[in-house]
Design an enzyme around this catalytic site. Structure first.
Site, PDB file in Angstrom:
ATOM      1  N   ASP A 201       0.846  -1.281  -0.084  1.00 28.92           N
ATOM      2  CA  ASP A 201       0.043  -0.060  -0.017  1.00 28.92           C
ATOM      3  C   ASP A 201       0.881   1.129  -0.119  1.00 28.92           C
ATOM      4  O   ASP A 201       2.157   1.179   0.300  1.00 28.92           O
ATOM      5  CB  ASP A 201      -1.200  -0.016   0.978  1.00 28.92           C
ATOM      6  CG  ASP A 201      -2.282   0.891   0.968  1.00 28.92           C
ATOM      7  OD1 ASP A 201      -1.927   1.677   0.015  1.00 28.92           O
ATOM      8  OD2 ASP A 201      -3.251   0.788   1.638  1.00 28.92           O
TER       9      ASP A 201
HETATM   10  C1  BGC Z   1      -4.927   3.265  -0.183  1.00 32.10           C
HETATM   11  C2  BGC Z   1      -4.983   2.404  -1.286  1.00 32.10           C
HETATM   12  C3  BGC Z   1      -4.692   2.806  -2.381  1.00 32.10           C
HETATM   13  C4  BGC Z   1      -3.353   3.854  -2.693  1.00 32.10           C
HETATM   14  C5  BGC Z   1      -3.025   4.609  -3.895  1.00 32.10           C
HETATM   15  C6  BGC Z   1      -3.594   4.204  -0.164  1.00 32.10           C
HETATM   16  O1  BGC Z   1      -3.666   5.099   0.578  1.00 32.10           O
HETATM   17  O2  BGC Z   1      -4.986   2.737   0.976  1.00 32.10           O
HETATM   18  O3  BGC Z   1      -6.285   1.620  -1.296  1.00 32.10           O
HETATM   19  O4  BGC Z   1      -4.869   2.038  -3.648  1.00 32.10           O
HETATM   20  O5  BGC Z   1      -3.312   4.865  -1.604  1.00 32.10           O
HETATM   21  O6  BGC Z   1      -3.927   5.641  -3.935  1.00 32.10           O
END
Ligand code: BGC
Length: 743
Positions: A288
């Site tokens: 993530d």
């Molecule tokens: C989120 C993810 C997301 C990523 C990219 C993170 O803060 O938890 O679900 O895909 O950001 O935007």
């Protein structure tokens, strides 16, 4: 409390859609030969790469609208690479991983998320929330939505979608439940798997996320979750396992939190043992955004792509230069870097992203809006309908009240919040999609007098309701990534509903919510329609259901608690503490999530998992069950015994004669489900199979599944709390390896 999210809004920039950088790709190289296996191609490509080229594939950069790569010293990211990233990334997207043009390996352009392409500069079509779509109990609805948003990803130059949220709704207040597919592993995994399958049918890669047990947003980047391996394998991980079997995602996104003391993205147990060994996952694990806490430990404990914010944060370990140093110091074997790069390439080859590169193309937004509307019409859940007030007929005057129903329908916040085609109305920083229910009601009821009251003054709203035939009150509950919600409606909404209902007993409440809410006014209103976040044509779907053009067929993918006393955790761990504060939560309810928890405790929820009404009636009958190996084949008939066409949902629950002796977490589990579209009088025979894992417990010591010998009841109903017809089967003892890859 608001936490950082992966993608923040920022100043306007020009849209740049850059095609993959396949400068002068060689044509005769083995990795470009589609008749070879993805494994062979990935292996050959990596063998031809320099260490720096391999490292390009395993570090991800975020959009330069949000981070400034130019400030990074040249010895950390070379000027050439900086220039490449800036000129090739799709502006406004979540992330970018440079390819290797010399070898014909494309860039990875990564976009959020499960309801549509999330890009600050590119408008797109928003599906209903994933929780809403789960309520359809129809994987084909999910697959069609996935195919649609995947097509938009392709046409806007993205070959990776950060989709497939499948964390279980263990915590009803989780601010991201709307991005996930409910509380039951079978339903959640099936629906998320179908979405992933639909997305990847566009020859792009989808993730499944957030692996794992990332079940609350409060302190999500510092929370340590304690849970036994047994409970995980029977709940959260089982949802992932089903989603992966059904969707075959090219990538798995590991989560921000810690699990049993180890970060999600450097977790030998979850990444190496369960995911790669037991489930035989061949694709790559991406972090993530920024969920990287070390170099060597992360690499050795299973992280394949350090994704999100390469080199721009205060985390020196999040950079290729550190990776090289760790390899030189012997902390990361060279073979591991090869494996990481091969896994990334495997996904790109296996899903078709190399052979069929994405390219900008026109999008048929009208057709895509119809896909979204259909999904909403298959998903909205009629919770209550006293005296068959719905569908509306012969209504001369109707009061539409509250919920900004004159502006649009609410969407959830955070990285899944798409910029909708047609433009959003922003109210208090919340997105309202351009589908106002008020206008849709006027269109559906051209001869009725439809009047709107914003609902800010309950007395004025009640006065309007009193002089109208019917009142429809819209209530909203906003949820977002980054923080958890509360189940009580904010502001004066409860008082508003109560006042309107008192003035007019023919009151209908339409709920736009991320998940469950409390309904202190439930007994006072005649009807309730749960619309969740219904997507870019949500207003139309609501109006068509209220007026009977569409017969509702959604069933709840979550339980609605009657009070906070019924929650497994009275308070959210870490609530109110500053971001990053170490905190912990023990999930001692184990795998007893949602209806399992309610059954075990003997609680009566406000609305049970699986509940949903229709304008017609269905009769379920003729249940029979036949064990076959470790599975059980079940068949039954479903008949439409009412006067309207409609879609009926049948649910099969399984119950051991003694659930404690069987080692189960709760008295019963959902074993299978099916949906049938039936004309009045029409009947269908349905055959389904109960997966052995839904009959078993997980035994950590032997890493095996175990069905205990004994009698098991198969129950057929249309909700987890319904009266059910049942039959029993006797199962022999069965033990088998949980390493499904080896089975
Ligand atoms: C989120 C993810 C997301 C990523 C990219 C993170 O803060 O938890 O679900 O895909 O950001 O935007």
């Amino acid at each position: 409390m608001r936490k950082a999210i992966g993608l923040a809004a920022s100043a306007a920039m020009f849209l740049c859609i850059c095609t993959s950088a396949a400068a002068q790709p060689p044509t005769k190289e083995p990795w470009l030969n589609p008749s070879l296996s993805p494994e062979a191609r990935a292996h050959a490509a990596v063998a031809a790469m320099t260490p720096d080229e391999k490292l390009r594939l395993v570090f991800g950069y975020s959009d330069q609208a949000f981070t400034d790569l130019a400030k990074v010293p040249d010895e950390i990211v070379s000027p050439d690479l900086k220039a490449y990233v800036v000129s090739h990334q799709v502006k406004g997207s979540a992330g970018f991983v440079p390819g290797v043009p010399r070898l014909g390996i494309p860039d990875q352009s990564q976009t959020d998320a499960s309801i549509g392409v999330r890009n600050s500069f590119i408008p797109s079509t928003a599906l209903p929330s994933s929780l809403a779509t789960a309520a359809s109990f129809d994987p084909e609805v999910s697959r069609a939505g996935g195919a649609m948003i995947g097509a938009e990803a392709r046409s806007t130059g993205h070959n990776t979608m950060l989709s497939g949220g499948v964390n279980l709704a263990r915590e009803p207040r989780n601010g991201r439940n709307f991005e996930y597919t409910g509380e039951d592993p079978l339903l959640a995994g099936t629906m998320a798997g179908a979405l992933i399958d639909g997305i990847q049918s566009n020859h792009i890669v989808s993730t499944v996320k957030h692996y794992a047990v990332n079940d609350q947003e409060t302190l999500r980047t510092s929370l340590d979750v304690t849970i036994s391996a047994e409970a995980m394998r029977q709940s959260d991980l089982l949802a992932f396992e089903f989603a992966m079997e059904k969707g075959k995602p090219g990538s798995v996104m590991c989560s921000y939190n810690l699990i049993n003391g180890r970060w999600g993205c450097e977790n030998d147990y979850l990444l190496n043992k369960v995911l790669k060994h037991d489930w035989g996952f061949r694709g790559f694990v991406m972090s993530d955004w920024g969920a990287v806490h070390s170099t060597a430990d992360a690499a050795n404990d299973g992280l394949d792509q350090f994704t999100g914010f390469c080199c721009v944060t205060d985390k020196p370990w999040f950079a290729p230069i550190q990776f090289k140093a760790a390899m030189q110091a012997g902390l990361i074997p060279e073979r591991r870097l090869d494996d990481m790069a091969e896994r990334v390439l495997w996904a790109l080859f296996a899903k078709g992203a190399v052979d069929d590169p994405v390219k900008p193309a026109p999008i048929d937004f009208a057709a895509h809006a119809r896909v979204s509307q259909q999904a909403a019409e298959d998903s909205l859940v009629l919770l209550k309908n006293d005296g068959n007030l719905l569908p509306l007929h012969g209504v001369k005057s109707i009061a539409i009240i509250g919920g900004n129903a004159d502006k649009g329908v609410l969407a959830g916040g955070g990285s899944s919040d798409v910029t909708p085609v047609g433009g959003a109305t922003m109210i208090n920083n919340r997105t309202y999609l351009p589908s106002p229910p008020l206008q849709a009601m006027k269109r559906e009821l051209p001869h009725a007098q439809v009047t709107f009251d914003a609902g800010s003054n309950p007395e004025a709203a009640a006065a309007l309701a009193q002089k109208s035939d019917v009142a429809v009150v819209f209530v909203t509950q906003y949820d977002s990534e980054g923080y958890d919600g509360i189940l009580k409606l904010e502001g004066n909404q409860d008082a508003l509903v109560a006042a309107v209902a008192k003035a007019n007993p023919r009151t209908i409440v339409v709920v736009e919510s991320g998940g469950a809410i409390f309904m202190p006014w439930l007994s006072e209103v005649a009807a309730v329609l749960e619309a969740f976040y219904p997507g870019i044509r949500g207003g139309e779907a609501i109006a068509r259901i209220l007026t009977g053009k569409v017969n509702p067929s959604g069933h709840l993918p979550i339980s609605f608690p009657a009070s906070s006393g019924q929650l497994a955790h009275a308070t959210l761990s870490g609530l109110g503490l500053p971001d990053g504060t170490p905190a912990s939560v023990t999930y001692d309810e184990g795998a007893a999530i949602g209806y399992k928890w309610y059954d075990m405790k003997g609680y009566r929820p406000l609305f049970a998992f699986g509940h949903g009404l229709s304008y017609t009636s269905f009769a379920l009958s003729g249940l029979s069950a036949q064990p076959d190996g470790r599975s059980i084949h079940v068949s039954f008939a479903i008949r439409n015994v009412g006067r309207r066409a409609g879609k009926g949902v049948a649910q099969i629950y399984v119950e051991p004669a003694d659930w404690t002796k069987a080692g189960w977490e709760a008295p019963k589990r959902l074993g299978a489900f099916a949906k049938a579209d039936l004309k009045p009088g029409q009947s269908k025979t349905i055959a389904v199979t109960v997966d052995p894992r839904l009959l078993a417990t997980y035994e950590a010591a032997a890493n095996s599944w175990h069905i205990r010998a004994g009698d098991y009841r198969l129950m057929l109903g249309d909700a987890s709390d319904a009266q059910m017809e049942s039959v029993s089967v006797t199962l022999p003892d069965a033990v088998w390896s949980a390493a499904t890859a080896a089975n």
